[in-house]
Write an enzyme that holds these catalytic residues in place. Structure first.
Site, PDB file in Angstrom:
ATOM      1  CE  LYS A 126      80.066  23.833  46.180  1.00 15.31           C
ATOM      2  NZ  LYS A 126      80.254  22.419  45.827  1.00 15.31           N
ATOM      3  CG  ASP A 166      80.498  21.569  49.456  1.00 11.76           C
ATOM      4  OD1 ASP A 166      80.894  20.987  48.441  1.00 11.76           O
ATOM      5  OD2 ASP A 166      81.228  22.304  50.151  1.00 11.76           O
TER       6      ASP A 166
END
Length: 444
Positions: A126, A166
């Protein structure tokens, strides 16, 4: 202390002031404790949990950029490459003021198990920045993205780490990021997913997380003799996940009555008009309160949350810890029978425990929002093979993947006498896959 307790204490000591990471780790460790107990001697000797809970690589870097008035700004960028036991690191980039080391560690850790559940050959990672794209011009967003990628490109590649979008990172941002990556590397390759269809993107990628959320919610409901057809649904958020969760839920016969943003929520008793939401959020990039100006009969509640609305199904699709214990009590009081997480860990631990104690069907985000990364993995395959698939074929494969995830989760819960506990099932199912890869690859 047990091995699990010792490792949890170690995580807190080595990662002080990281509450989101602590929360995510504790949930997983509590769930997998029965598995660890069966293999405690072997896992201790191999320091398996210690290795599982330490990222393989974590980088942070400064991101200088210049706004439209010639003023220089500096943000902080992150990329956490948590675990590659099952494949190259895979996980989104988040541009939001809340981004910090703790949130990145938590999201990358969760991503590891989520990716394992998809059955695709991808590890967990991430990244992101505390940059806020809201209110910025296209040129300012491009300037930031190009500066961000000028550092990030050193750590990513199609067989190493493949970021995606995201919160705060949609098609516009992915385009700017990919353009800079190509400029720096002179390579046209599948290093980012969520790309535009004109340069290697996959159909259904935009819709995938929201669609996948509804597909697995429907599987969960059907397993308990219910259906989403005819249900009243509340959705939080109005970004990509929320928008396409609304769209798919309505296609399957539900009536979705709310969407929201950080300022408040819209209630539409006739059902949310998803075309209006798309116009507001994807074209105008405006606040969701604009909805009431375009749709007669709808109302806007400033500073309030959607959980106060009567519903059958709740889909939290905004951000972590948005659904508190008080909110969970509101849902139960208002007749909610099922919650499926569209965001990453949007429900606090106390709220999750309360909902489960009241018999509410609850599907955690590492299972229910895995649709996005699943289609990202399909995009990676298309890029590698230089092929393009139809919307219908990708959507059908997404539906099958989400169905398979549900059965993995349900089966793992049953294996440990926790039938219907999908939090435990998701953690155990993901853990077993990742650990198998780690054990077979030695002490790395």
């Amino acid at each position: 202390m047990t091995y699990v307790q010792e490792v949890m204490a170690m995580v807190k000591q080595m990662n002080p002031a990281e509450p989101e990471f602590h929360q995510a780790v504790k949930e997983v460790l509590d769930s997998i404790a029965p598995v660890v107990e069966k293999h405690e001697k072997e896992y201790r000797e191999a320091c398996l949990l210690e290795r599982l809970l330490e990222p393989e690589r974590s980088v942070s870097f400064r991101v200088p950029w210049v706004d439209d008035h010639g003023k220089l700004h500096v943000n902080r960028g992150f990329r956490v490459q948590f675990n590659s036991a099952l494949g190259p690191y895979k996980g989104g980039l988040r541009f939001h003021p809340s981004v910090n080391r703790s949130s990145m560690n938590f999201l990358a850790f969760e991503q590891t198990f989520k990716n394992a559940l998809t059955g695709q050959p991808i590890g967990g990672g991430k990244g992101g920045s505390n940059f806020d794209p809201k209110g910025k011009s296209d040129r300012e967003v491009m300037a930031f993205c190009q500066s961000f990628m000028t550092e990030l490109f050193k750590y990513i590649g199609p067989n190493e780490d493949v970021p995606a979008g995201d919160i705060g990172v949609g098609g516009r941002e992915i385009g700017f990021l990919y353009g800079q990556y190509k400029r720096l590397t002179n390579q046209f390759e599948g290093t980012l997913t969520g790309k535009g269809l004109s340069y290697g993107g996959s159909l259904v990628r935009t819709e995938a997380t929201g669609y996948g959320l509804v597909y697995i919610a429907e599987e969960m409901l059907q397993a308990h003799g219910r259906t989403i057809d005819g249900a009243t649904v509340v959705v939080s958020g109005s970004g990509n996940v929320a928008t396409y969760a609304v769209e798919k839920a309505e296609q399957l016969g539900a009536k979705v009555v709310t969407v929201s943003d950080s300022n408040g929520y819209v209630y539409d008793p006739n059902g949310i008009d998803v075309a209006v939401v798309k116009e507001i959020k994807e074209v105008r990039r405006a606040r969701i309160s604009e909805y009431v100006k375009l749709v007669p009969g709808s109302t806007y509640r400033d500073g309030k949350k959607v959980w106060e609305v009567k519903c059958d199904v709740a889909l939290p699709c905004a951000i972590q810890n948005e659904l508190s214990l008080d909110d969970a009590m509101d849902l139960v009081a208002n007749g909610c029978i099922a919650v499926a997480e569209g965001a990453n860990m949007p429900t606090t631990r106390e709220a999750t425990d309360y909902l489960q104690s009241k018999g509410i069907l609850f599907m955690p985000g590492k299972a229910s929002n895995a649709g996005g990364v699943a289609v990202s993995a399909l995009e990676m395959s298309q890029n590698s093979m230089r092929v393009h698939r139809s919307f219908e074929s990708v959507d059908q494969e997404l539906r099958e993947i989400m169905k398979d995830i549900f059965h993995q989760v349900s089966g793992a819960a049953e294996d440990y006498d926790q039938a219907g506990n999908y939090v435990t099932g998701a953690n155990i199912a993901g853990f077993r896959k990742v650990v198998k890869g780690m054990r077979e690859q030695g002490w790395v």
